[in-house]
Write an enzyme that holds these catalytic residues in place. Structure first.
Site, PDB file in Angstrom:
ATOM      1  N   GLU A  38       3.801 -11.769  -5.539  1.00 36.13           N
ATOM      2  CA  GLU A  38       2.726 -12.155  -6.255  1.00 36.13           C
ATOM      3  C   GLU A  38       3.037 -11.820  -7.764  1.00 36.13           C
ATOM      4  O   GLU A  38       2.057 -11.455  -8.655  1.00 36.13           O
ATOM      5  CB  GLU A  38       1.341 -11.332  -5.850  1.00 36.13           C
ATOM      6  CG  GLU A  38       0.915 -10.132  -6.011  1.00 36.13           C
ATOM      7  CD  GLU A  38       2.179  -9.223  -5.532  1.00 36.13           C
ATOM      8  OE1 GLU A  38       2.353  -7.920  -5.896  1.00 36.13           O
ATOM      9  OE2 GLU A  38       2.909  -9.567  -4.373  1.00 36.13           O
ATOM     10  N   GLY A  43       0.924  -1.146   0.184  1.00 31.92           N
ATOM     11  CA  GLY A  43       0.122  -0.053   0.079  1.00 31.92           C
ATOM     12  C   GLY A  43       0.824   1.259  -0.094  1.00 31.92           C
ATOM     13  O   GLY A  43       2.288   1.183   0.308  1.00 31.92           O
ATOM     14  N   GLY A  82       9.092   3.149  -1.100  1.00 33.63           N
ATOM     15  CA  GLY A  82       9.888   4.419  -0.712  1.00 33.63           C
ATOM     16  C   GLY A  82      10.121   4.347   0.949  1.00 33.63           C
ATOM     17  O   GLY A  82      11.011   5.433   1.054  1.00 33.63           O
ATOM     18  N   PHE A  83       9.934   3.586   1.452  1.00 33.39           N
ATOM     19  CA  PHE A  83      10.064   3.417   3.029  1.00 33.39           C
ATOM     20  C   PHE A  83      10.391   2.092   3.359  1.00 33.39           C
ATOM     21  O   PHE A  83      10.465   1.285   2.729  1.00 33.39           O
ATOM     22  CB  PHE A  83       8.734   3.760   3.910  1.00 33.39           C
ATOM     23  CG  PHE A  83       8.426   5.443   3.770  1.00 33.39           C
ATOM     24  CD1 PHE A  83       8.708   6.153   4.678  1.00 33.39           C
ATOM     25  CD2 PHE A  83       7.602   5.422   2.748  1.00 33.39           C
ATOM     26  CE1 PHE A  83       8.044   7.443   4.569  1.00 33.39           C
ATOM     27  CE2 PHE A  83       6.970   6.970   2.631  1.00 33.39           C
ATOM     28  CZ  PHE A  83       7.512   7.916   3.452  1.00 33.39           C
ATOM     29  N   ASN A 105       8.111  -1.761  -5.108  1.00 27.63           N
ATOM     30  CA  ASN A 105       7.479  -0.670  -5.186  1.00 27.63           C
ATOM     31  C   ASN A 105       7.277  -0.053  -3.895  1.00 27.63           C
ATOM     32  O   ASN A 105       6.208  -0.273  -2.975  1.00 27.63           O
ATOM     33  CB  ASN A 105       6.234  -0.546  -5.768  1.00 27.63           C
ATOM     34  CG  ASN A 105       5.539   0.602  -5.871  1.00 27.63           C
ATOM     35  OD1 ASN A 105       6.124   1.803  -5.450  1.00 27.63           O
ATOM     36  ND2 ASN A 105       4.221   0.623  -6.274  1.00 27.63           N
ATOM     37  N   GLN A 159       6.270  -3.496   6.576  1.00 27.43           N
ATOM     38  CA  GLN A 159       6.655  -2.120   7.517  1.00 27.43           C
ATOM     39  C   GLN A 159       5.766  -1.966   8.749  1.00 27.43           C
ATOM     40  O   GLN A 159       6.190  -1.748   9.862  1.00 27.43           O
ATOM     41  CB  GLN A 159       6.516  -0.958   6.724  1.00 27.43           C
ATOM     42  CG  GLN A 159       7.506  -0.694   5.572  1.00 27.43           C
ATOM     43  CD  GLN A 159       7.056   0.160   4.341  1.00 27.43           C
ATOM     44  OE1 GLN A 159       6.196   0.809   4.579  1.00 27.43           O
ATOM     45  NE2 GLN A 159       7.734  -0.007   3.201  1.00 27.43           N
ATOM     46  N   HIS A 209       7.400  -7.976  -3.729  1.00 28.87           N
ATOM     47  CA  HIS A 209       6.047  -8.371  -4.207  1.00 28.87           C
ATOM     48  C   HIS A 209       6.241  -9.819  -4.740  1.00 28.87           C
ATOM     49  O   HIS A 209       6.448  -9.918  -6.052  1.00 28.87           O
ATOM     50  CB  HIS A 209       5.610  -7.617  -5.190  1.00 28.87           C
ATOM     51  CG  HIS A 209       5.102  -6.181  -4.646  1.00 28.87           C
ATOM     52  ND1 HIS A 209       3.859  -5.808  -4.617  1.00 28.87           N
ATOM     53  CD2 HIS A 209       5.694  -5.145  -4.418  1.00 28.87           C
ATOM     54  CE1 HIS A 209       3.860  -4.574  -3.981  1.00 28.87           C
ATOM     55  NE2 HIS A 209       4.898  -4.152  -3.854  1.00 28.87           N
ATOM     56  N   CYS A 227       5.350  -5.806   1.711  1.00 24.59           N
ATOM     57  CA  CYS A 227       5.474  -4.476   1.348  1.00 24.59           C
ATOM     58  C   CYS A 227       5.024  -3.522   2.502  1.00 24.59           C
ATOM     59  O   CYS A 227       5.761  -3.485   3.844  1.00 24.59           O
ATOM     60  CB  CYS A 227       4.984  -4.111   0.067  1.00 24.59           C
ATOM     61  SG  CYS A 227       5.704  -2.468  -0.677  1.00 24.59           S
ATOM     62  N   PHE A 228       3.875  -2.982   2.602  1.00 23.75           N
ATOM     63  CA  PHE A 228       3.467  -2.211   3.765  1.00 23.75           C
ATOM     64  C   PHE A 228       3.148  -2.909   4.875  1.00 23.75           C
ATOM     65  O   PHE A 228       3.709  -2.695   5.939  1.00 23.75           O
ATOM     66  CB  PHE A 228       2.187  -1.299   3.367  1.00 23.75           C
ATOM     67  CG  PHE A 228       2.004   0.082   3.822  1.00 23.75           C
ATOM     68  CD1 PHE A 228       2.629   1.053   3.832  1.00 23.75           C
ATOM     69  CD2 PHE A 228       1.106  -0.052   4.754  1.00 23.75           C
ATOM     70  CE1 PHE A 228       2.337   2.008   4.683  1.00 23.75           C
ATOM     71  CE2 PHE A 228       0.392   1.207   5.695  1.00 23.75           C
ATOM     72  CZ  PHE A 228       1.363   2.235   5.395  1.00 23.75           C
ATOM     73  N   GLY A 277       2.051   5.526   1.158  1.00 22.97           N
ATOM     74  CA  GLY A 277       1.819   6.245   2.088  1.00 22.97           C
ATOM     75  C   GLY A 277       3.306   6.033   3.061  1.00 22.97           C
ATOM     76  O   GLY A 277       3.932   5.107   2.966  1.00 22.97           O
TER      77      GLY A 277
END
Length: 405
Positions: free
Chosen positions: A364, A241, A313-314, A311, A273, A362, A269-270, A243
């Site tokens: 998938e 996701g 950025g954090f 994908n 985090q 990712h 991913c998100f 943000g």
């Protein structure tokens, strides 16, 4: 003059927050698009890129020079709409040429109101972002491009940065839905059922589970522990996701409640985090992020190198030197299981005392690569092991109760 020819003759400008300006012509809709300028290095799969919710509020620079050659179709979208805030390409195809194409990429961008720019040096833009970091930017075309350079830059500087952005709730579904194994080639009863929190989930993620016999209950980003328990899951999943993960306090709280229940967890991913934050680690913004389908990652347990799709950025700020006690001590030990071979960024976490793990990339990936697809099987094995241990403990307790009688 047709729409494509008109767009090619319509001036457009890409303005970066440090004052650098790249001039080209309009692509897609005309107008203004503001967001964070990032670059994606994939040579293929542009439709999957622009429909990935993780790109919300971002202006995507495609480093591959030719974009739009294969058009777009209704099957390859990763979500219900295009999420990129703006699109930046060098050579846009004047017409698509592929047997699966249903319409041109340009037409799709126009239909969904996505402002883009073509005819710019995307390699130069990529180098600039790599050397100076990702930054706020704006695409201006048509009447919007008639403003002075200072006025355009002022618009960019007035836009919101990605740090502190809370976007998962904006891209998530409003209502829960179920993805059934039988709809994706699985013959027989479901092996397991999971609750998957949609923080910007890609369509292929529940499909990869369903192909393996797992029923997936996709739940909104605002779901509570009660919502999760209501579907009686064997496992819990959090998706990719957009943000800043520092804003995801509600999701961190939910995950901690799930971990306290000892429900097996897998995050992408998100979701990686959020696991890092739930364990007590911090997160930080990368200088220019990882985006593309060619990112090398090492599985530190096996030494195998995977080419992955990414994908983000954090990243999670966790120690790389073997197993360590989680700052949230009740969760026991944790280790960094995967690492980026480009810059040593944490690419995965594995809990050693509770059934939980995650990866930053990712597995998938559509349209590929598929090196990391084994992670879905690893989660299924984790659910099977957890269920077997729970059944064994229950049988032991029942036996002792019977003996007392």
């Amino acid at each position: 003059m047709d729409a494509t020819a008109a767009a090619i003759s319509t001036p457009a400008a890409l303005v970066l927050e440090d004052g650098r300006i790249f001039r080209g012509t309009s692509y897609g809709a005309t107008g203004t698009a503001l967001g964070e300028a990032v670059f994606a290095t994939g040579m293929t799969g542009y439709q999957e890129t622009i429909t990935d919710p993780s790109y919300a509020r971002q202006l995507v620079v495609q480093t591959a020079p030719h974009i739009g050659n294969t058009g777009v179709n209704s099957e390859d979208a990763e979500s219900r709409r295009i999420w990129v805030a703006g699109y930046i390409v060098r050579d846009a195809a004047r017409r698509p040429s592929n047997w699966r194409s249903e319409r041109s990429l340009d037409d799709e961008l126009v239909a969904q109101g996505i402002v883009g720019i073509q005819g710019v040096d995307t390699r130069a833009i990529t180098r600039h972002l790599r050397e100076h970091k990702t930054m706020r930017a704006g695409i201006f075309s048509g009447d919007a491009a008639q403003a002075t350079d200072k006025e355009l830059l002022d618009s960019v500087l007035a836009s919101a940065p990605m740090e502190g952005a809370r976007l998962a709730e904006e891209v998530s579904v409003d209502e829960a839905y179920v993805v059934e194994p039988n709809d994706h080639g699985w013959d027989g009863e479901p092996r397991f059922s999971i609750a998957a929190i949609d923080l910007g989930i890609k369509a292929m993620t529940p499909v990869r589970f369903a192909e393996r016999g797992v029923r997936v209950h996709v739940l909104p980003a605002t779901s509570t522990l009660e919502d999760v328990k209501a579907v009686s899951p064997d496992g819990f999943f959090m998706s990719n996701g957009p943000g800043d993960p520092a804003t995801a306090d509600a999701q961190v709280k939910l995950l901690r409640s799930v971990l306290d229940e000892k429900l097996p967890y897998f995050g992408i991913c998100f979701g990686n985090q959020i696991l890092g934050r739930a364990l007590g680690f911090g997160t930080y913004k990368l200088r220019y992020g990882h985006r593309g389908i060619n990112q090398p990652v090492m599985d530190r347990r096996t030494g195998k190198v995977e080419i992955t799709s990414q994908n983000h950025g954090f990243a999670v700020d966790a120690p790389l030197d073997g197993a360590t006690q989680a700052p949230e001590e009740r969760y026991g030990r944790v280790e960094v299981s995967h690492i980026s071979l480009n810059d040593d960024v944490v690419e995965g976490l594995a809990c050693l005392d509770i059934p939980a793990f995650s990866v930053q990339y990712h597995p998938e990936a559509a349209a590929g690569p598929h090196d990391a697809a084994y992670l879905f099987d690893r989660f299924i094995d984790l659910m099977a092991d957890t269920k077997s241990a729970a059944d064994g403990a229950k049988n032991t307790t029942d036996s002792k109760t019977e003996d007392k009688k």
